[in-house]
Design a protein around this motif. Sequence first.
Motif, mmCIF file in Angstrom:
data_model
loop_
_atom_site.group_PDB
_atom_site.id
_atom_site.type_symbol
_atom_site.label_atom_id
_atom_site.label_comp_id
_atom_site.label_asym_id
_atom_site.label_seq_id
_atom_site.Cartn_x
_atom_site.Cartn_y
_atom_site.Cartn_z
ATOM 1 N N ALA A 1 -19.439 -21.022 -3.033
ATOM 2 C CA ALA A 1 -20.787 -20.414 -3.010
ATOM 3 C C ALA A 1 -21.345 -20.569 -1.590
ATOM 4 C CB ALA A 1 -21.699 -21.134 -4.007
ATOM 5 N N THR A 2 -22.027 -19.524 -1.129
ATOM 6 C CA THR A 2 -22.555 -19.584 0.243
ATOM 7 C C THR A 2 -24.067 -19.381 0.239
ATOM 8 O OG1 THR A 2 -22.187 -17.214 0.504
ATOM 9 C CG2 THR A 2 -20.454 -18.698 1.338
ATOM 10 N N ALA A 3 -24.716 -19.956 1.241
ATOM 11 C CA ALA A 3 -26.138 -19.676 1.494
ATOM 12 C C ALA A 3 -26.233 -19.232 2.947
ATOM 13 C CB ALA A 3 -26.984 -20.909 1.237
ATOM 14 N N ARG A 4 -26.630 -17.972 3.127
ATOM 15 C CA ARG A 4 -26.704 -17.401 4.478
ATOM 16 C C ARG A 4 -28.119 -17.565 4.999
ATOM 17 N NH1 ARG A 4 -25.648 -12.430 2.963
ATOM 18 N NH2 ARG A 4 -27.639 -11.491 3.509
ATOM 19 N N ALA B 1 -24.215 -25.307 -2.113
ATOM 20 C CA ALA B 1 -23.632 -24.119 -1.470
ATOM 21 C C ALA B 1 -23.235 -24.443 -0.045
ATOM 22 C CB ALA B 1 -24.645 -22.972 -1.494
ATOM 23 N N ARG B 2 -22.324 -23.624 0.463
ATOM 24 C CA ARG B 2 -21.831 -23.824 1.833
ATOM 25 C C ARG B 2 -22.761 -23.115 2.809
ATOM 26 N NH1 ARG B 2 -17.361 -26.014 3.206
ATOM 27 N NH2 ARG B 2 -16.413 -25.964 1.147
ATOM 28 N N THR B 3 -23.259 -23.873 3.774
ATOM 29 C CA THR B 3 -24.161 -23.277 4.764
ATOM 30 C C THR B 3 -23.484 -23.146 6.129
ATOM 31 O OG1 THR B 3 -25.151 -25.487 4.846
ATOM 32 C CG2 THR B 3 -26.410 -23.780 3.762
ATOM 33 N N THR B 4 -22.312 -23.794 6.281
ATOM 34 C CA THR B 4 -21.530 -23.633 7.502
ATOM 35 C C THR B 4 -20.118 -23.277 7.082
ATOM 36 O OG1 THR B 4 -22.809 -25.442 8.450
ATOM 37 C CG2 THR B 4 -20.854 -24.766 9.666
ATOM 38 N N PRO B 5 -19.565 -22.161 7.610
ATOM 39 C CA PRO B 5 -18.207 -21.778 7.191
ATOM 40 C C PRO B 5 -17.197 -22.862 7.561
ATOM 41 C CG PRO B 5 -19.245 -20.056 8.556
ATOM 42 C CD PRO B 5 -20.131 -21.253 8.623
ATOM 43 N N GLY B 6 -16.072 -22.892 6.828
ATOM 44 C CA GLY B 6 -15.034 -23.891 7.086
ATOM 45 C C GLY B 6 -15.068 -24.967 6.027
ATOM 46 N N ALA B 7 -14.215 -25.981 6.213
ATOM 47 C CA ALA B 7 -14.077 -27.007 5.169
ATOM 48 C C ALA B 7 -14.714 -28.325 5.582
ATOM 49 C CB ALA B 7 -12.605 -27.201 4.844
ATOM 50 N N SER B 8 -15.778 -28.261 6.391
ATOM 51 C CA SER B 8 -16.394 -29.515 6.840
ATOM 52 C C SER B 8 -17.267 -30.118 5.746
ATOM 53 C CB SER B 8 -17.254 -29.233 8.074
ATOM 54 O OG SER B 8 -18.150 -30.296 8.280
#
Length: 395
Positions: A150-153, A181-188
Motif C-alpha cells: 500500500a502506498t501513500a503519495r 502504508a509505504r511513503t518512500t519507495p523501496g524496502a527501507s
Amino acid sequence: MKHATPLRAATMLDPSSPAAFRESARALVDAEITPYLARWERQGTVTRSLFEAMGRAGVFGIGVPVDQGGLGLDLAHGIAFGRAVMREPAAGVCTSLSVLTHLVAPLLAGHGTPGQRDRWLRPILAGEAVASVALTEPGGGSDLVRSVAATARSEPDGWVLRGEKTFITNAPLADVLIVLARTTPGASALGLTLFLVPADLPGVVVTPLTTAGLHTSPTGRVSLEDCRLPREAVLGRPGLALALLAGILPQERLAIAAGALACARWALERTARLVGPTGQAMAELAWWDAELEAAETFVDVTVEQIGGADDQLDAALAKTASARLAQRVVQECARLSGPDAFRDDESAPGMLTVLRDVRVFSVYGGSCETVRDMAATEILRGARTTGQGPHHAQE
Ligand SMILES: Cc1cc2nc3c(=O)[nH]c(=O)nc-3n(C[C@H](O)[C@H](O)[C@H](O)COP(=O)(O)OP(=O)(O)OC[C@H]3O[C@@H](n4cnc5c(N)ncnc54)[C@H](O)[C@@H]3O)c2cc1C
C-alpha cells in the motif's frame, strides 16, 4: 418488611487494587459478555453494544494515562482483563477488545496529536467509536518491511492512499482505521508510515470476511482506492511506523500469549470435569496443567519486566511457545473428551469453538515460525542481557 431491590450499579472496572480490578473484570464479563456469547457466535460477529459497554466500563483506557481519560494501569491489568474474558471460550471477543486496549489506545495516547486524541481517542475510550489496525496485506503480515505494498503519495495538500489490507479485526464495525502504508519507495524500514483513516472516507471499501474460527470477531478486507487524506492524518512522523509499532508489539504478543494459555486452560478444566478425578486421562491432564502453569509464569514474569532490555525477545518467545502449547493442549483435551468434543451446543460455545479458535494464536501477531526465526536470530547474536543465552555458555 419487604426490601426494595437495589438498582444494579453500572459495572465498571475498579482500579483501586489488583484484587478489586480482577473482581470487577469478572463481574463486567458476567454482565456484558457471557449472556450474549452464544448469540454473537451464531451471528458471526459481536455488535457495537459490546464496545459501548466496555468503553463505559473503562476497558480501552486500562493502559492510558489518567490525564488522557484512561485508568493509568500497567500491562498486568490489561492481561488480567483478558483472562477474565477468557474464562469462557471467548477468543473472538477478546481479540476484538484487545485491538483497542493493546494497540489502538496506546498508539493514539503515545503518539497522537491533541487534535487526533480529541477526535479519535476520546470517543474510543468512551465506547462511542470502534477502530482497527490495518497492517496485513494479501502479500503478508509477519514481515511488514517486505510485504507492505500500500502506498501513500505526498501531494501539496496532503496524501493519496492506495492499497489492499486483509484479515483486519473489527474492520466491518470500524469508524477509523490505523493504516500502514509505504511513503518512500523501496524496502527501507524507514519508508513506512501510519495514517488515521476515517472508515467513511471516499475510497474506503470494507468487505466482511468469513473466517474458520473467532466467529464473534468481525474481520474484513479493506480496499483503499485513492483516498485523499489531510497532512494531519499521519500518526507519529512519516517514516517512523515501525518504531511506533515496535513500542506496542511486546504488549500485543504478551496479550496473545496469555489469551492462548487461557484458551487451553478452559479446555483443560472442562476436560477434567468430563473425565473425572481418577485414571489415565487425569494423569495426562496433570502433565499439561504443569506445562500451562510454567508458561503462564513465563508470561507473567515477562509482563512484569515490560520496558526492560529483553522485552521484545521474551514477548516473541512467550507468544510462540504459548500458542504452540495451547494448540497441543486443546488437541489432547479434545482427544480425551472423545465424541463430546464434537458436540455443537448452540446454547453456549464449547470445545468445538475452542478447537476452531486456538489455531489463530499461532497466526496473528506474526506467525509462530516467523517470530521464532526472528527471536532465534536475536538469541544467536547474543542480544539477551540476562539468563543463560549462548554468550553465557561460552564464558
Ligand atoms: C483472525 C485474524 C485476525 C487478524 N487481525 C489482524 C489485524 O487486525 N490487523 C492486521 O494487520 N493483521 C491481522 N491479521 C493478520 C495476521 O497478523 C497475519 O496473517 C500474520 O501476521 C501472518 O502473516 P503472513 O500472512 O505474512 O504469514 P507468514 O508469516 O508468511 O506465515 C504463513 C505460513 O507460513 C509458515 N511459515 C512462515 N515462516 C516459516 C518458516 N521459517 N518455517 C516454517 N513455516 C513458516 C507460517 O507458520 C504460516 O503457516 C489477522 C489474522 C487473522 C487470522
